[in-house]
Design a protein around this motif. Sequence first.
Motif, PDB file in Angstrom:
ATOM      1  N   THR A 293      -5.118  12.895   2.699  1.00  0.00           N
ATOM      2  CA  THR A 293      -4.071  12.359   3.562  1.00  0.00           C
ATOM      3  C   THR A 293      -2.715  12.889   3.105  1.00  0.00           C
ATOM      4  OG1 THR A 293      -3.744  10.423   2.169  1.00  0.00           O
ATOM      5  CG2 THR A 293      -5.455  10.261   3.873  1.00  0.00           C
ATOM      6  N   ASP A 294      -1.669  12.539   3.852  1.00  0.00           N
ATOM      7  CA  ASP A 294      -0.334  13.018   3.496  1.00  0.00           C
ATOM      8  C   ASP A 294       0.077  12.552   2.107  1.00  0.00           C
ATOM      9  OD1 ASP A 294       0.091  14.455   5.819  1.00  0.00           O
ATOM     10  OD2 ASP A 294       0.972  12.767   6.886  1.00  0.00           O
ATOM     11  N   TRP A 295      -0.145  11.264   1.780  1.00  0.00           N
ATOM     12  CA  TRP A 295       0.269  10.798   0.455  1.00  0.00           C
ATOM     13  C   TRP A 295      -0.549  11.452  -0.649  1.00  0.00           C
ATOM     14  CZ3 TRP A 295      -2.963   8.679  -3.062  1.00  0.00           C
ATOM     15  CH2 TRP A 295      -4.111   8.000  -2.629  1.00  0.00           C
ATOM     16  N   MET A 296      -1.812  11.760  -0.365  1.00  0.00           N
ATOM     17  CA  MET A 296      -2.620  12.455  -1.359  1.00  0.00           C
ATOM     18  C   MET A 296      -2.123  13.886  -1.558  1.00  0.00           C
ATOM     19  SD  MET A 296      -6.387  11.073  -0.168  1.00  0.00           S
ATOM     20  CE  MET A 296      -7.313  11.977  -1.423  1.00  0.00           C
ATOM     21  N   SER A 297      -1.751  14.545  -0.463  1.00  0.00           N
ATOM     22  CA  SER A 297      -1.248  15.915  -0.541  1.00  0.00           C
ATOM     23  C   SER A 297       0.059  15.984  -1.333  1.00  0.00           C
ATOM     24  CB  SER A 297      -1.031  16.469   0.871  1.00  0.00           C
ATOM     25  OG  SER A 297      -0.411  17.729   0.836  1.00  0.00           O
ATOM     26  N   GLU A 298       1.021  15.125  -0.955  1.00  0.00           N
ATOM     27  CA  GLU A 298       2.305  15.142  -1.646  1.00  0.00           C
ATOM     28  C   GLU A 298       2.182  14.599  -3.073  1.00  0.00           C
ATOM     29  OE1 GLU A 298       4.496  16.826  -0.459  1.00  0.00           O
ATOM     30  OE2 GLU A 298       3.944  16.924   1.654  1.00  0.00           O
ATOM     31  N   GLY A 299       1.342  13.599  -3.255  1.00  0.00           N
ATOM     32  CA  GLY A 299       1.149  13.064  -4.599  1.00  0.00           C
ATOM     33  C   GLY A 299       0.519  14.075  -5.533  1.00  0.00           C
ATOM     34  N   LEU A 300      -0.445  14.852  -5.024  1.00  0.00           N
ATOM     35  CA  LEU A 300      -1.063  15.892  -5.844  1.00  0.00           C
ATOM     36  C   LEU A 300      -0.032  16.948  -6.223  1.00  0.00           C
ATOM     37  CD1 LEU A 300      -3.672  17.132  -7.061  1.00  0.00           C
ATOM     38  CD2 LEU A 300      -3.957  18.354  -4.880  1.00  0.00           C
ATOM     39  N   ALA A 301       0.803  17.357  -5.256  1.00  0.00           N
ATOM     40  CA  ALA A 301       1.832  18.366  -5.539  1.00  0.00           C
ATOM     41  C   ALA A 301       2.837  17.855  -6.561  1.00  0.00           C
ATOM     42  CB  ALA A 301       2.541  18.755  -4.244  1.00  0.00           C
ATOM     43  N   ASN A 329       1.413  -5.788   7.593  1.00  0.00           N
ATOM     44  CA  ASN A 329       1.934  -6.246   8.883  1.00  0.00           C
ATOM     45  C   ASN A 329       1.496  -5.352  10.040  1.00  0.00           C
ATOM     46  OD1 ASN A 329       3.446  -8.385   7.660  1.00  0.00           O
ATOM     47  ND2 ASN A 329       4.994  -6.872   7.036  1.00  0.00           N
ATOM     48  N   GLY A 330       0.969  -4.175   9.708  1.00  0.00           N
ATOM     49  CA  GLY A 330       0.490  -3.270  10.753  1.00  0.00           C
ATOM     50  C   GLY A 330       1.599  -2.869  11.706  1.00  0.00           C
ATOM     51  N   GLY A 331       1.361  -3.019  12.993  1.00  0.00           N
ATOM     52  CA  GLY A 331       2.359  -2.674  13.997  1.00  0.00           C
ATOM     53  C   GLY A 331       2.230  -1.243  14.474  1.00  0.00           C
ATOM     54  N   VAL A 332       3.152  -0.867  15.378  1.00  0.00           N
ATOM     55  CA  VAL A 332       3.113   0.460  15.975  1.00  0.00           C
ATOM     56  C   VAL A 332       3.498   1.531  14.962  1.00  0.00           C
ATOM     57  CG1 VAL A 332       4.069   1.920  17.806  1.00  0.00           C
ATOM     58  CG2 VAL A 332       3.617  -0.504  18.249  1.00  0.00           C
ATOM     59  N   ARG A 333       4.471   1.246  14.083  1.00  0.00           N
ATOM     60  CA  ARG A 333       4.916   2.195  13.062  1.00  0.00           C
ATOM     61  C   ARG A 333       4.814   1.535  11.694  1.00  0.00           C
ATOM     62  NH1 ARG A 333       8.014   6.615  14.511  1.00  0.00           N
ATOM     63  NH2 ARG A 333       9.295   6.417  12.647  1.00  0.00           N
ATOM     64  N   PRO A 334       3.617   1.489  11.143  1.00  0.00           N
ATOM     65  CA  PRO A 334       3.449   0.846   9.836  1.00  0.00           C
ATOM     66  C   PRO A 334       4.320   1.501   8.775  1.00  0.00           C
ATOM     67  CG  PRO A 334       1.322   1.327  10.844  1.00  0.00           C
ATOM     68  CD  PRO A 334       2.358   2.047  11.653  1.00  0.00           C
ATOM     69  N   GLN A 335       4.912   0.687   7.932  1.00  0.00           N
ATOM     70  CA  GLN A 335       5.769   1.190   6.864  1.00  0.00           C
ATOM     71  C   GLN A 335       4.976   1.165   5.564  1.00  0.00           C
ATOM     72  OE1 GLN A 335       9.157   2.424   7.641  1.00  0.00           O
ATOM     73  NE2 GLN A 335       7.806   2.409   9.429  1.00  0.00           N
ATOM     74  N   HIS A 339       1.262   6.108   6.060  1.00  0.00           N
ATOM     75  CA  HIS A 339       2.065   6.720   7.122  1.00  0.00           C
ATOM     76  C   HIS A 339       3.392   7.213   6.534  1.00  0.00           C
ATOM     77  CE1 HIS A 339      -0.705   3.940   9.167  1.00  0.00           C
ATOM     78  NE2 HIS A 339      -0.659   4.777  10.189  1.00  0.00           N
ATOM     79  N   MET A 340       3.338   7.871   5.377  1.00  0.00           N
ATOM     80  CA  MET A 340       4.581   8.194   4.666  1.00  0.00           C
ATOM     81  C   MET A 340       5.470   9.171   5.425  1.00  0.00           C
ATOM     82  SD  MET A 340       3.503  10.666   1.449  1.00  0.00           S
ATOM     83  CE  MET A 340       5.227  11.025   1.039  1.00  0.00           C
ATOM     84  N   THR A 341       4.906   9.997   6.291  1.00  0.00           N
ATOM     85  CA  THR A 341       5.736  10.955   7.020  1.00  0.00           C
ATOM     86  C   THR A 341       6.463  10.312   8.194  1.00  0.00           C
ATOM     87  OG1 THR A 341       3.872  11.635   8.415  1.00  0.00           O
ATOM     88  CG2 THR A 341       4.242  12.880   6.381  1.00  0.00           C
ATOM     89  N   ARG A 347      11.889   7.726   2.739  1.00  0.00           N
ATOM     90  CA  ARG A 347      10.747   8.624   2.799  1.00  0.00           C
ATOM     91  C   ARG A 347      10.591   9.418   1.507  1.00  0.00           C
ATOM     92  NH1 ARG A 347      10.101  12.380   7.993  1.00  0.00           N
ATOM     93  NH2 ARG A 347      10.311  10.308   8.939  1.00  0.00           N
ATOM     94  N   SER A 348      11.714   9.794   0.886  1.00  0.00           N
ATOM     95  CA  SER A 348      11.591  10.531  -0.358  1.00  0.00           C
ATOM     96  C   SER A 348      11.110   9.648  -1.497  1.00  0.00           C
ATOM     97  CB  SER A 348      12.930  11.180  -0.737  1.00  0.00           C
ATOM     98  OG  SER A 348      12.769  12.004  -1.858  1.00  0.00           O
ATOM     99  N   LEU A 349      11.500   8.370  -1.485  1.00  0.00           N
ATOM    100  CA  LEU A 349      10.981   7.444  -2.486  1.00  0.00           C
ATOM    101  C   LEU A 349       9.458   7.399  -2.419  1.00  0.00           C
ATOM    102  CD1 LEU A 349      11.457   5.281  -4.648  1.00  0.00           C
ATOM    103  CD2 LEU A 349      11.725   3.607  -2.795  1.00  0.00           C
ATOM    104  N   ALA A 350       8.909   7.577  -1.218  1.00  0.00           N
ATOM    105  CA  ALA A 350       7.462   7.573  -1.057  1.00  0.00           C
ATOM    106  C   ALA A 350       6.794   8.687  -1.852  1.00  0.00           C
ATOM    107  CB  ALA A 350       7.096   7.694   0.421  1.00  0.00           C
ATOM    108  N   TYR A 351       7.522   9.803  -2.084  1.00  0.00           N
ATOM    109  CA  TYR A 351       6.950  10.870  -2.893  1.00  0.00           C
ATOM    110  C   TYR A 351       6.710  10.388  -4.326  1.00  0.00           C
ATOM    111  CZ  TYR A 351       7.620  14.447   0.685  1.00  0.00           C
ATOM    112  OH  TYR A 351       7.525  15.197   1.824  1.00  0.00           O
TER     113      TYR A 351
END
Length: 416
Positions: A293-301, A329-335, A339-341, A347-351
């Motif tokens: 997933t995106d977090w796995m990709s960025e986390g690995l890098a 909380n789910g929703g249309v745009r989960p935070q 869904h880090m992108t 968003r950078s803190l998510a890295y």
Amino acid sequence: MLRIGSWLMLLLVVLTACTPQTVQTPASTVAEPTAAPTAVVTSVPPTVAPATDTLTPEAVSAGIQQVLDDYVEAYNTNNVELLRSVVDQTNAPFRRLVEERFNTFQESSFSGSRFSRMRVLEVKPREHGFWQAAIDDGGYRRDLLFRQMEDGRWVMSEPTEEQLGAKIKIDNEYFTLNTYEWSAEVNTIIEDMVLRARQQVIDTLGRTPENKFNVYLRPIFGITPPVNPNSLAWYSAGSRPRNDRVDIFAPFSYAFGFYDPNVGWEAELYSTIVHELTHWAYTRAFAQEYRITDWMSEGLAEYVSNNPRRNAVSAAVRRGRIIPLVDPNGGVRPQDMDHMTTLEVDRSLAYGFAYSLVAYIVETQGGLDGFWRFAAAVRDTPGTGIEFYDKALQKAFGITYAEFDAGWRQWLKENY
């Protein structure tokens, strides 16, 4: 420890390290570099002040210091008009870069933090009426370009692409570095960094992509094709492996940011290059076997480049601002990290949290082999949300999502 007043710790946390990895990019973004060099442009825009030999370093430093004082005040008071007054409004790409990064910070959870004074350390003239200033902020350093307008005002600015001089191609066995005369003092340094970074990625991951790739060093923001103002560097997979490219903002550009003078800009840039080449290595040597997933990709890098973003993550953990793996909380745009992108803020803190998730798996589940075991489970598990992670985690490690989440949060408190 987060140092309020340090631009490095706060500004970098709201900037995206790279754009999301892509499997294919439009042809226009991976076109072969032009072989013939462009002519060096020596004309000076009409808004530039008279030749630099009429200015003294002392006068230039005083003018730039006033710009920096107003720049800091603009951030501290969220005053975009004051910001615009110290930015070259005749350079549309540059003003967009500065203003969008300003807005990104003001919308982040760190908005409201007050910054201390930035101080000019030294200045030196560059071509086309520009002056490069070394700047100190609480022990960290940044190198920025300024120029004087016809009315005598100093502003932050950057050259146009035409003012960068001839295009340069440096070719070796593994990649082609595409750069400009403007960056002549660092071009060979960058080539050596990419060579070392490539080897570090291969040594860490244990597999060797065979294809050559392209590196594009961007001395300024206003280079075609346009890019996200909140990106520092990015990898783009081409329709063919030979069209793979890594774009990097050069040192001494506004986009490059701050660095620790004790280690130099080289250490900051090297880590960034390792990050992007990790994306390249995964795409060309692992993607057919694993899904991440995106977090796995960025986390690995971030893990391979040894970039835990410790100060930013520590501050967020202390404030109780841990970004969850799955938003309850789910929703249309989960935070959440899943869904880090599409995060609305930080968003950078998510890295940093992506790094922590990968590091937690590596430390508790048998090293990188554990990470790839989880990636195989992700590949073979349908679904979304907590149910998806619950199945994948039990398949890979024999633990539930609730157990993994609790263990990760405890690991964060102990390690950050």
